[in-house]
Design an enzyme around this catalytic site. Structure first.
Site, short mmCIF file in Angstrom:
data_model
loop_
_atom_site.label_atom_id
_atom_site.label_comp_id
_atom_site.label_asym_id
_atom_site.label_seq_id
_atom_site.Cartn_x
_atom_site.Cartn_y
_atom_site.Cartn_z
N PHE A 160 -9.76 -56.80 -15.13
CA PHE A 160 -8.69 -55.78 -15.13
C PHE A 160 -9.22 -54.52 -14.45
CE2 PHE A 160 -8.10 -58.46 -18.95
CZ PHE A 160 -6.87 -59.02 -18.63
N CYS A 288 -3.65 -56.28 -4.93
CA CYS A 288 -3.35 -57.06 -6.14
C CYS A 288 -1.86 -57.15 -6.46
CB CYS A 288 -4.08 -56.44 -7.32
SG CYS A 288 -5.84 -56.29 -7.03
N LYS A 291 0.68 -59.12 -4.06
CA LYS A 291 0.35 -60.55 -3.97
C LYS A 291 0.52 -61.23 -5.33
CE LYS A 291 -4.39 -61.28 -4.12
NZ LYS A 291 -4.83 -62.09 -5.22
N LYS A 348 -3.99 -45.95 -2.61
CA LYS A 348 -4.06 -44.96 -3.70
C LYS A 348 -5.34 -44.17 -3.47
CE LYS A 348 -6.69 -47.69 -6.95
NZ LYS A 348 -6.87 -48.15 -8.31
C1 UGA Z 1 -4.52 -53.22 -10.34
C2 UGA Z 1 -4.54 -53.15 -11.88
O1 UGA Z 1 -4.33 -51.80 -12.31
C3 UGA Z 1 -5.87 -53.66 -12.45
O2 UGA Z 1 -5.81 -53.69 -13.87
C4 UGA Z 1 -6.11 -55.08 -11.91
O3 UGA Z 1 -7.35 -55.59 -12.36
C5 UGA Z 1 -6.11 -55.06 -10.40
O4 UGA Z 1 -4.84 -54.56 -9.94
C6 UGA Z 1 -6.34 -56.46 -9.92
O5 UGA Z 1 -5.54 -57.34 -10.24
O6 UGA Z 1 -7.40 -56.74 -9.33
P1 UGA Z 1 -5.45 -51.66 -8.38
O7 UGA Z 1 -4.76 -52.58 -7.43
O8 UGA Z 1 -6.83 -51.22 -8.07
O9 UGA Z 1 -5.50 -52.32 -9.86
O10 UGA Z 1 -4.58 -50.34 -8.42
P2 UGA Z 1 -3.71 -49.54 -9.51
O11 UGA Z 1 -4.45 -48.34 -9.93
O12 UGA Z 1 -3.19 -50.42 -10.55
O13 UGA Z 1 -2.50 -49.08 -8.57
C7 UGA Z 1 -1.65 -50.05 -7.95
C8 UGA Z 1 -0.56 -49.37 -7.15
O14 UGA Z 1 0.41 -48.79 -8.01
C9 UGA Z 1 -1.05 -48.24 -6.25
O15 UGA Z 1 -0.39 -48.32 -5.01
C10 UGA Z 1 -0.64 -46.97 -6.99
O16 UGA Z 1 -0.45 -45.87 -6.15
C11 UGA Z 1 0.64 -47.44 -7.64
N1 UGA Z 1 0.98 -46.66 -8.86
C12 UGA Z 1 0.22 -46.78 -9.97
C13 UGA Z 1 2.09 -45.84 -8.85
O17 UGA Z 1 2.81 -45.72 -7.82
N2 UGA Z 1 2.42 -45.15 -9.98
C14 UGA Z 1 1.67 -45.25 -11.11
O18 UGA Z 1 2.04 -44.57 -12.12
C15 UGA Z 1 0.55 -46.06 -11.11
#
Ligand code: UGA
Length: 490
Positions: A160, A288, A291, A348
């Protein structure tokens, strides 16, 4: 909680030195285990052996430096690494196939290659994100390739980890999920995570500092393998659902002239909902969510369940980017021959990763409508240069102020903390038009208005320059303004 016990070192092999594999290998070495990290990519292994780090991740270089050559080794020799190990983590890529399912060919190939080396009991752990039932396919492949039943168990231990905070996510997790169907394999995984389960890691003077006091031990959840696989897919789907939900609400907010930040605060204060992942913006991206949500939909389809909600999550995400572009058009009328400053390319902040970045999609669309762009991102520009080569219409800037020189609008696409502290007076002086379109809500409309900007953000009221001296002759008809007009209709 049991008292701290002596750590039993477990020999581990991690197959795949990508993002997940490297973080897992470094963190397992940090917990006291002897780890060999394997990859078929010789160049990458050479780089890792010589002290290089192929990816940008906060704290990873320090952790690799601490353990490299001692408890952590790198090799291309899979058989040797597997023979040495009692626990083998599979952390190879599971990209999306052209039809949307997860492409598991790298998992299959790693499993087949390790068969001859399974000469005594070992536990194979799925660490890559895989669809439910993959563990059963792995076990079947092992049997078909001559592995003896008594020599292996297959366990699911989903990661995670978020990019940008992967090391602390690993060492200070909300929970560790282990899906195992035999007591023997469950026991071995408990040994592996013992320092986190009993909290002894958090009492070590040389621990990596983290966001929480977990000295009482982490929340350790044991399930069946199928459940653990489903937990991973459902978790990512639920997080994307939260993001799409607040983005949908942000569209309502714009239409009724209110502020999504206030609404999100009010919703998130309910502990059943929670305040995290309720930041409206330009949509989710990365390697992540996009996909995984597609792969989850395919799993549902394959087992005969119509999970249409997943399609809606994706649709809202796409529409969010289209809606954001509309704001830019509203602000500038036409995008032809305009000069647009772009802050942010990474999907991000805290990463140089541009995979499925909504920022890239938006930049491409801006270019397609005839604008020139001047781009700055503190980490992701190098990765972008092949995809968006520098030329007459695309320039890479030295910093934020270099990017905005002569710009007709500034577009903020990634929430890097440094972008929220810009010198607004300097910005105003450097730009041709004082227009900011903020896809990450980094500024308050009132502050931008006081600083003389036409400010458009996500799910919040549009704001104009406060002072007359900034009067500016553009027709920026905003959806946020349309309510008053609608109310006036008979
Ligand atoms: C995500 C999950 O948060 C991890 O728990 C998981 O392990 C990982 O995928 C994975 O499957 O390997 P990650 O892709 O690094 O992690 O990024 P996040 O921090 O979750 O953000 C994902 C996207 O959602 C980003 O584009 C971010 O800008 C967007 N986001 C996130 C929002 O637009 N609003 C939010 O409130 C939170």
């Amino acid at each position: 909680m049991p008292c701290a016990q002596l750590i039993r070192m477990v020999p581990v092999a991690v197959i795949g030195s990508g993002y997940v594999g490297l973080v897992a290998a470094a963190c397992l070495a940090e917990l006291g285990h002897e780890v060999v990290c394997v990859d078929v990519d010789q160049e990458r292994i050479k780089l890792l052996q010589s002290g290089g780090v192929p990816i940008f991740e906060e704290g990873l270089d320090a952790l690799l430096a601490r353990h490299r050559g001692q408890r952590l080794r790198f090799t291309c020799n899979l058989a040797e690494a597997v023979r040495h190990a009692r626990v083998i983590f599979i952390a190879v890529g599971t990209p999306q196939s052209p039809t949307g399912e997860a492409d598991l060919s790298q998992v299959e190939s790693a499993v087949i290659s390790m068969c001859p080396a399974l000469d005594s009991y070992k536990v194979l752990v799925e660490k890559s994100t895989v669809p439910v039932l993959t563990s059963q396919w792995i076990a079947r492949t092992l049997r078909l390739n001559g592995a003896l039943e008594k020599n292996f168990d297959v366990v699911s231990n989903p990661e995670f980890l978020r990019e940008g905070s992967a090391i602390t996510d690993f060492l200070y997790p909300d929970r560790i999920v282990v899906g195992a169907d035999t007591e023997r394999s469950r026991q071995l995984l408990r040994e592996l995570y013992q320092p986190l389960i009993d909290g002894s890691y958090y009492r070590r003077a040389d621990r990596v500092d983290g966001p929480a006091d977990l000295s009482g031990g982490v929340y350790y959840i044991e399930t069946s393998t199928n459940s653990a696989e489903l937990i991973k897919q459902a978790s990512n789907a639920f997080l994307s659902l939260k993001v799409s939900f607040i983005n949908a609400v942000s569209n309502l907010c714009e239409r009724v002239n209110t502020d999504v930040e206030e609404v999100a605060r009010g919703i998130g204060a309910d502990r059943r909902i929670g305040s995290r992942f309720l930041r409206a913006g330009i949509g989710y991206g990365g390697s992540c969510f996009p996909k995984d949500i597609r792969a989850f939909g395919k799993v549902a389809e394959a087992v005969g369940y119509n999970f249409d909600l997943l399609k809606c999550i994706e649709q809202i995400n796409e529409d969010q980017q289209t809606g954001f572009l509309k704001k830019l058009r509203t602000a500038l009328w036409s995008l032809k021959d305009k000069r647009i400053a772009i802050l942010g390319l990474a999907f991000k902040h805290g990463t140089d990763d541009i995979r499925e970045s909504p920022a890239i999609t938006i930049v491409r669309k801006i270019l397609a409508e005839g604008s020139r762009v001047s781009i700055f991102d503190p980490a992701a520009m190098q990765n972008c240069r092949t995809m968006l080569p520098e030329g007459v219409r695309i320039q890479y800037a030295r910093d934020e102020y270099d990017a905005v020189k002569g710009a007709h609008a500034l577009v903020i696409l990634t929430e890097w903390p440094q972008f929220s502290n810009l010198d607004l007076a300097r910005l105003h002086l450097l730009m041709s038009y004082p227009i900011v379109i903020d896809g990450r809500n980094l500024y308050s409309p009132a502050k931008m208005s006081a600083a003389g900007f036409y400010y458009y953000s996500v799910g919040r009221p549009f704001s104009e320059p406060l002072s007359e001296k900034y009067a500016f002759a553009l027709d920026h008809t905003q959806s946020q303004h349309s309510l008053d007009e609608k109310m006036a209709l008979p």
